[in-house]
Design a protein around this motif. Structure first.
Motif, PDB file in Angstrom:
ATOM      1  N   ASN A 147       0.888  -1.158   0.000  1.00  0.00           N
ATOM      2  CA  ASN A 147       0.000   0.000   0.000  1.00  0.00           C
ATOM      3  C   ASN A 147       0.927   1.209   0.000  1.00  0.00           C
ATOM      4  OD1 ASN A 147      -2.398  -1.385   0.128  1.00  0.00           O
ATOM      5  ND2 ASN A 147      -2.557  -1.267   2.352  1.00  0.00           N
ATOM      6  N   VAL A 148       1.018   1.868  -1.134  1.00  0.00           N
ATOM      7  CA  VAL A 148       1.994   2.946  -1.291  1.00  0.00           C
ATOM      8  C   VAL A 148       1.308   4.297  -1.186  1.00  0.00           C
ATOM      9  CG1 VAL A 148       3.749   3.926  -2.792  1.00  0.00           C
ATOM     10  CG2 VAL A 148       3.380   1.469  -2.786  1.00  0.00           C
ATOM     11  N   ALA A 149       1.920   5.190  -0.403  1.00  0.00           N
ATOM     12  CA  ALA A 149       1.440   6.560  -0.272  1.00  0.00           C
ATOM     13  C   ALA A 149       2.646   7.489  -0.413  1.00  0.00           C
ATOM     14  CB  ALA A 149       0.770   6.771   1.072  1.00  0.00           C
ATOM     15  N   ILE A 159       9.203   5.186   4.641  1.00  0.00           N
ATOM     16  CA  ILE A 159       8.826   4.501   5.871  1.00  0.00           C
ATOM     17  C   ILE A 159       8.081   3.240   5.447  1.00  0.00           C
ATOM     18  CG2 ILE A 159       7.493   4.610   8.007  1.00  0.00           C
ATOM     19  CD1 ILE A 159       7.712   7.689   7.800  1.00  0.00           C
ATOM     20  N   VAL A 160       8.524   2.095   5.943  1.00  0.00           N
ATOM     21  CA  VAL A 160       7.883   0.818   5.620  1.00  0.00           C
ATOM     22  C   VAL A 160       7.341   0.228   6.913  1.00  0.00           C
ATOM     23  CG1 VAL A 160       8.217  -1.495   4.681  1.00  0.00           C
ATOM     24  CG2 VAL A 160       9.482   0.426   3.706  1.00  0.00           C
ATOM     25  N   LYS A 161       6.031  -0.062   6.927  1.00  0.00           N
ATOM     26  CA  LYS A 161       5.396  -0.704   8.080  1.00  0.00           C
ATOM     27  C   LYS A 161       4.922  -2.076   7.629  1.00  0.00           C
ATOM     28  CE  LYS A 161       3.779   3.649   9.969  1.00  0.00           C
ATOM     29  NZ  LYS A 161       2.605   4.500  10.210  1.00  0.00           N
ATOM     30  N   SER A 164       4.052  -5.454  12.900  1.00  0.00           N
ATOM     31  CA  SER A 164       4.424  -4.612  14.037  1.00  0.00           C
ATOM     32  C   SER A 164       5.792  -3.954  13.843  1.00  0.00           C
ATOM     33  CB  SER A 164       4.445  -5.452  15.317  1.00  0.00           C
ATOM     34  OG  SER A 164       5.411  -6.467  15.213  1.00  0.00           O
ATOM     35  N   ARG A 165       6.450  -4.235  12.716  1.00  0.00           N
ATOM     36  CA  ARG A 165       7.769  -3.653  12.458  1.00  0.00           C
ATOM     37  C   ARG A 165       7.654  -2.408  11.598  1.00  0.00           C
ATOM     38  NH1 ARG A 165      11.158  -8.807  10.567  1.00  0.00           N
ATOM     39  NH2 ARG A 165       9.599  -8.644   8.935  1.00  0.00           N
ATOM     40  N   MET A 166       8.518  -1.437  11.895  1.00  0.00           N
ATOM     41  CA  MET A 166       8.553  -0.217  11.098  1.00  0.00           C
ATOM     42  C   MET A 166      10.011   0.134  10.827  1.00  0.00           C
ATOM     43  SD  MET A 166       6.888   3.508  11.773  1.00  0.00           S
ATOM     44  CE  MET A 166       8.188   4.453  12.538  1.00  0.00           C
ATOM     45  N   ILE A 167      10.280   0.422   9.571  1.00  0.00           N
ATOM     46  CA  ILE A 167      11.620   0.835   9.160  1.00  0.00           C
ATOM     47  C   ILE A 167      11.481   2.237   8.603  1.00  0.00           C
ATOM     48  CG2 ILE A 167      13.578   0.338   7.660  1.00  0.00           C
ATOM     49  CD1 ILE A 167      12.361  -2.582   7.520  1.00  0.00           C
ATOM     50  N   ASP A 168      12.144   3.197   9.257  1.00  0.00           N
ATOM     51  CA  ASP A 168      12.045   4.596   8.851  1.00  0.00           C
ATOM     52  C   ASP A 168      13.407   5.056   8.341  1.00  0.00           C
ATOM     53  OD1 ASP A 168      11.631   7.309   8.511  1.00  0.00           O
ATOM     54  OD2 ASP A 168      10.623   7.583  10.430  1.00  0.00           O
ATOM     55  N   THR A 169      13.535   5.163   7.007  1.00  0.00           N
ATOM     56  CA  THR A 169      14.785   5.624   6.404  1.00  0.00           C
ATOM     57  C   THR A 169      14.623   7.017   5.826  1.00  0.00           C
ATOM     58  OG1 THR A 169      14.244   4.645   4.258  1.00  0.00           O
ATOM     59  CG2 THR A 169      15.462   3.264   5.820  1.00  0.00           C
TER      60      THR A 169
END
Length: 186
Positions: A147-149, A159-161, A164-169
């Protein structure tokens, strides 16, 4: 989660589990998946439908009749159509958005799919989206739908969610981290 939202999610979860089980027993998961997508689109596009499911001015019979007509017009599968009729009779249609979400999650789980929410500073090309989906598939072992925004305030990165994991680059997050580090020094 607020109390009314958690109540709606709990109600929707019970109906979703029953509808999913009936559809799975009948071998109709593909039909159910198509119905969930079509009903979700109809709900997003129709203010009248949104009004019908939340407004107390419609009687049980009125809601049930309207939902039955909608199910017939959209040619919804029997488990979903019957579940919606029951929800209307019990005055539970307000939980329809949560029902659709729970059904989509159950179908994805049954198919071994997961959904990743990706927010990027600029729109991803098809090649970039495919490469990201493949990388996530390699990490999770499951098929990944994106789901891309787009959020230009991220400046760069993404930011990839995933669950429960989130990777914020994102550059925005890195600047905020740097700003916090500078406050601690000075």
């Amino acid at each position: 989660m607020s109390e009314p939202a958690s109540i709606s999610a709990a109600i929707a979860g019970r109906y979703a589990a029953a509808i999913f089980d009936l559809a799975q027993e009948a071998g109709g998961l593909d039909a159910l998946e198509a119905d969930v997508g079509a009903l979700g689109a109809a709900l997003a596009e129709s203010p009248d439908l949104r009004d019908l499911i939340v407004s107390p001015i419609y009687s049980r019979e009125g809601q049930a009749g309207a939902i039955s007509a909608l199910a017939a017009k959209m040619k919804l599968s029997a488990p979903l159509a019957n579940g919606l009729r029951l929800m209307a009779e019990k005055r539970r249609l307000f939980a329809l958005p949560q029902l659709l979400k729970a059904l989509a999650e159950a179908i994805a789980e049954a198919k071994g799919e997961v959904t990743a929410d990706v927010t990027s500073a600029i729109a991803l090309s098809k090649a970039q989206a495919d490469k990201l989906a493949q990388t996530l598939k390699d990490k999770t072992g499951k098929t990944v739908k994106l789901n891309v925004a787009v959020d230009e305030s991220l400046i760069g990165g993404m930011i990839v969610k995933l669950g429960s994991r989130m990777i914020d680059t994102s550059v925005k997050a890195k600047l905020a981290s740097l700003q916090n580090a500078m406050k601690e020094v000075g």
